[in-house]
Design a protein around this motif. Structure first.
Motif, PDB file in Angstrom:
ATOM      1  N   TYR A  25       7.933  15.642 -21.219  1.00  0.00           N
ATOM      2  CA  TYR A  25       7.892  14.503 -20.295  1.00  0.00           C
ATOM      3  C   TYR A  25       7.380  13.229 -20.965  1.00  0.00           C
ATOM      4  CZ  TYR A  25       6.662  11.433 -16.490  1.00  0.00           C
ATOM      5  OH  TYR A  25       6.543  10.340 -15.684  1.00  0.00           O
ATOM      6  N   PRO A  26       6.234  13.240 -21.677  1.00  0.00           N
ATOM      7  CA  PRO A  26       5.785  12.008 -22.338  1.00  0.00           C
ATOM      8  C   PRO A  26       6.795  11.474 -23.365  1.00  0.00           C
ATOM      9  CG  PRO A  26       3.997  13.592 -22.276  1.00  0.00           C
ATOM     10  CD  PRO A  26       5.229  14.296 -21.806  1.00  0.00           C
ATOM     11  N   ALA A  28      10.087  11.933 -23.335  1.00  0.00           N
ATOM     12  CA  ALA A  28      11.248  11.413 -22.612  1.00  0.00           C
ATOM     13  C   ALA A  28      10.937  10.069 -21.968  1.00  0.00           C
ATOM     14  CB  ALA A  28      11.698  12.418 -21.557  1.00  0.00           C
ATOM     15  N   SER A  29       9.786   9.943 -21.319  1.00  0.00           N
ATOM     16  CA  SER A  29       9.454   8.670 -20.657  1.00  0.00           C
ATOM     17  C   SER A  29       9.207   7.563 -21.680  1.00  0.00           C
ATOM     18  CB  SER A  29       8.260   8.834 -19.713  1.00  0.00           C
ATOM     19  OG  SER A  29       7.119   9.256 -20.397  1.00  0.00           O
ATOM     20  N   THR A  30       8.577   7.899 -22.810  1.00  0.00           N
ATOM     21  CA  THR A  30       8.371   6.904 -23.862  1.00  0.00           C
ATOM     22  C   THR A  30       9.708   6.481 -24.470  1.00  0.00           C
ATOM     23  OG1 THR A  30       6.196   7.812 -24.373  1.00  0.00           O
ATOM     24  CG2 THR A  30       7.218   6.457 -26.076  1.00  0.00           C
ATOM     25  N   LEU A  32      12.715   6.584 -23.032  1.00  0.00           N
ATOM     26  CA  LEU A  32      13.442   5.771 -22.053  1.00  0.00           C
ATOM     27  C   LEU A  32      12.861   4.367 -21.957  1.00  0.00           C
ATOM     28  CD1 LEU A  32      14.214   8.249 -19.138  1.00  0.00           C
ATOM     29  CD2 LEU A  32      15.853   6.980 -20.535  1.00  0.00           C
ATOM     30  N   ALA A  33      11.536   4.269 -21.961  1.00  0.00           N
ATOM     31  CA  ALA A  33      10.896   2.949 -21.903  1.00  0.00           C
ATOM     32  C   ALA A  33      11.276   2.108 -23.121  1.00  0.00           C
ATOM     33  CB  ALA A  33       9.380   3.096 -21.815  1.00  0.00           C
TER      34      ALA A  33
END
Length: 195
Positions: A25-26, A28-30, A32-33
């Motif tokens: 999750y971290p 993937a979110s990083t 995408l950001a």
């Protein structure tokens, strides 16, 4: 279910959640950001004309030189490592003393602008102590001082303030504001009117 298999199930579940919540999750979110919002994901950094990073558009800075626009007072010296300000009530003697000192400094550095024209945001903290913005009125109140020190026409400085005045978010939220760092970088590019 045997006692040993419960422990095995708990261990497998823990490892799965560590991998999913702690790594996947971290990452993937990083990712995408960085892909969708790279400027914001990297701290909304601002560069000067030479391409050097001079700060973030999200954190206020202190400008010691009176020929630059001054931002809000920060009880934490605009230190981005933490945020907050003294939670003084309006009746607190410490708050009164600090505001009186700010007003005295204003009178000394800005004799052209009477105290009754002094916007409150130039003598008060924001809640975070990191606010990079001032009101357009606070920027305009500093124009006579800056014009005199830089030998620039006040009309040119008013145009600069208007150019860097940001509107309300989505047209309705918040107030109009001026990012002091961006304004000062543009002011620095103008130079001085001295020959």
């Amino acid at each position: 279910m045997p006692h040993g298999s419960i422990w095995l199930l708990a261990l497998r579940s823990s490892l799965l959640f560590i991998v999913v919540c702690g790594l996947a999750y971290p990452l993937a979110s990083t990712g995408l950001a960085q892909l969708l919002f790279p400027h914001q994901a990297n701290g909304s950094m601002i560069k000067d004309g030479a391409g050097r990073t001079v700060g973030s558009e999200l954190i206020g800075q202190t400008f010691a030189d009176p020929s630059f626009f001054q931002g809000r007072i920060s009880s934490i010296d605009n230190n981005g490592a933490g945020s907050g300000s003294n939670n003084y009530a309006p009746s607190n003697p410490e708050l009164l003393k600090r505001v009186q000192a700010s007003i005295a400094r204003w009178e000394k550095e800005n004799p052209q602008v009477p105290v009754d024209k002094l916007p409150a945001d130039l003598v008060t903290n924001s809640g975070s102590g990191l606010d990079p913005h001032i009101s357009p009125a606070a920027a305009k109140a500093q124009i006579p001082r800056i014009g005199a020190l830089r030998h620039l026409p006040e009309e040119r400085l008013k145009e600069l303030v208007e150019q860097f005045t940001e509107g309300r978010d989505l047209g309705v939220f918040g107030e109009k504001r001026v990012n002091v760092l961006k304004l000062n970088l543009a002011l620095k590019e103008l130079g001085t009117g001295r020959e």
